[in-house]
Design an enzyme around this catalytic site. Structure first.
Site, mmCIF file in Angstrom:
data_model
loop_
_atom_site.group_PDB
_atom_site.id
_atom_site.type_symbol
_atom_site.label_atom_id
_atom_site.label_comp_id
_atom_site.label_asym_id
_atom_site.label_seq_id
_atom_site.Cartn_x
_atom_site.Cartn_y
_atom_site.Cartn_z
ATOM 1 N N GLU A 116 -21.352 16.414 18.113
ATOM 2 C CA GLU A 116 -22.233 15.665 19.015
ATOM 3 C C GLU A 116 -21.673 14.272 19.335
ATOM 4 O OE1 GLU A 116 -24.361 17.402 20.346
ATOM 5 O OE2 GLU A 116 -25.313 18.783 18.942
ATOM 6 N N HIS A 139 -28.794 11.624 14.775
ATOM 7 C CA HIS A 139 -29.372 12.912 15.184
ATOM 8 C C HIS A 139 -29.715 13.700 13.926
ATOM 9 C CE1 HIS A 139 -29.845 16.890 16.839
ATOM 10 N NE2 HIS A 139 -28.803 17.339 16.151
ATOM 11 N N HIS A 141 -32.758 17.031 12.338
ATOM 12 C CA HIS A 141 -33.630 18.164 12.660
ATOM 13 C C HIS A 141 -34.967 18.052 11.929
ATOM 14 C CE1 HIS A 141 -29.584 20.607 13.164
ATOM 15 N NE2 HIS A 141 -29.744 19.686 14.100
HETATM 16 O O1 2HA Z 1 -24.043 18.372 13.385
HETATM 17 O O2 2HA Z 1 -26.832 19.047 14.215
HETATM 18 O O3 2HA Z 1 -26.464 19.462 16.798
HETATM 19 C C1 2HA Z 1 -24.637 19.588 13.605
HETATM 20 C C2 2HA Z 1 -25.741 19.445 14.565
HETATM 21 C C3 2HA Z 1 -25.434 19.784 15.951
HETATM 22 ZN ZN ZN Z 2 -28.395 19.309 15.638
#
Ligand code: 2HA
Ligand code: ZN
Length: 272
Positions: A116, A139, A141
């Site tokens: 990313e 970033h 999740h």
């Molecule tokens: O780094 O989260 O979006 C792995 C991820 C890709």
């Molecule tokens: Zn990701």
């Protein structure tokens, strides 16, 4: 002589990646962080001596020419960074022509920056146009934010207002609300462009069915921003777990009073 390995930058990014993993936001190799470091803060480290290799960026990062970034590696696990920072992190400098990145430290077993990285750099470019304190892109999740993208209309006003109303802190921490892009393939320049475009107006952008992008001036602030958004989404999930019936809630008038008391400007498109 001081080693970059022992610097506050490596220490802090190692802590944040571990905490993010412990929050359950970074299964396997999920998540990535980049930290822009000012040149003056890189003087005198004994383990930064030469360019180890030069990497192609695959897009034009001219506005970031000569800037330094400490970044997590592609395929690397957040849970491991704290124990093997010289493998899972890399310090790169964008070349003068903006097309490549010189590796100065880290990625010692052949690692490369996160998939990313284009999205990160495009986001840094966009934020730096009007915010010179911009240093961090993160970033990850977060489970409850991702869950929202299945149950809610993918509408910025709707999601922002829902999250603002889940706890009194939300509006104070992200008064501009949160941005949204459509579902897109991760790791592409296209998702990078769409994310960066949203970063003109927001510091948090939701990637439906995937995760979140957050920005800030330092790692604590950026982590705290994502943590606050995820906390609000978690309360929404818990309301569902308690039967889903809302008997009383924060009103628009109360949101306005929060904005006034904390001297923030709530996004006028979302709170009239
Ligand atoms: O780094 O989260 O979006 C792995 C991820 C890709
Ligand atoms: Zn990701």
């Amino acid at each position: 002589m001081t080693k970059f390995l022992d610097s506050k930058f490596v220490k802090k990014i190692s802590e944040i990646t571990r905490e993010s993993y412990e929050h359950g936001w970074d299964e396997r190799n999920g998540g990535n962080v980049s930290l822009r470091i000012d040149k003056a803060d890189l003087a005198g480290f004994s383990d930064i001596t030469e360019v180890k290799k030069t990497l192609d960026l695959g897009f034009d990062a001219t506005p970031l020419a000569k800037q330094y970034f400490l970044v997590t590696g592609t395929g690397r696990y957040f849970r491991n960074v704290i124990n093997q920072p010289t493998l899972d992190l890399g310090l790169v400098q964008i070349t003068s022509d903006g097309q490549k990145a010189d590796l100065l430290w880290g990625f010692e077993d052949g690692g490369l920056p996160t998939s990313e990285f284009p999205s990160h750099l495009m986001t840094h470019i966009e934020r730096l146009k009007f915010d010179e304190t911009q240093h961090v892109v993160m970033h990850c999740h977060p489970t409850n934010v991702i869950a929202l993208s299945f149950t809610q209309d993918l509408d910025e006003a709707h999601i922002s207002r829902l999250l603002w109303k889940m706890q009194a802190e939300s509006l104070v921490v992200f008064p501009e609300g949160i941005g949204l892009i459509p579902y897109m393939t991760p790791g592409t320049n296209d998702i990078g462009k769409a994310t960066a475009a949203k970063m003109k107006d927001y510091r948090v952008v939701m990637w439906p069915h995937h995760g979140i992008f957050g920005v800030g001036s330092d790692l604590d602030e950026t982590f705290g921003l994502i943590e606050t958004v995820e906390k609000a989404a978690t309360i929404y999930s818990q309301i569902g777990a308690q039967g889903g019936k809302i008997k009383q809630a924060i009103t628009d008038e109360q949101l306005k009073a929060l904005a006034k008391a904390f001297k923030v400007e709530a996004n006028p498109a979302f709170l009239k």
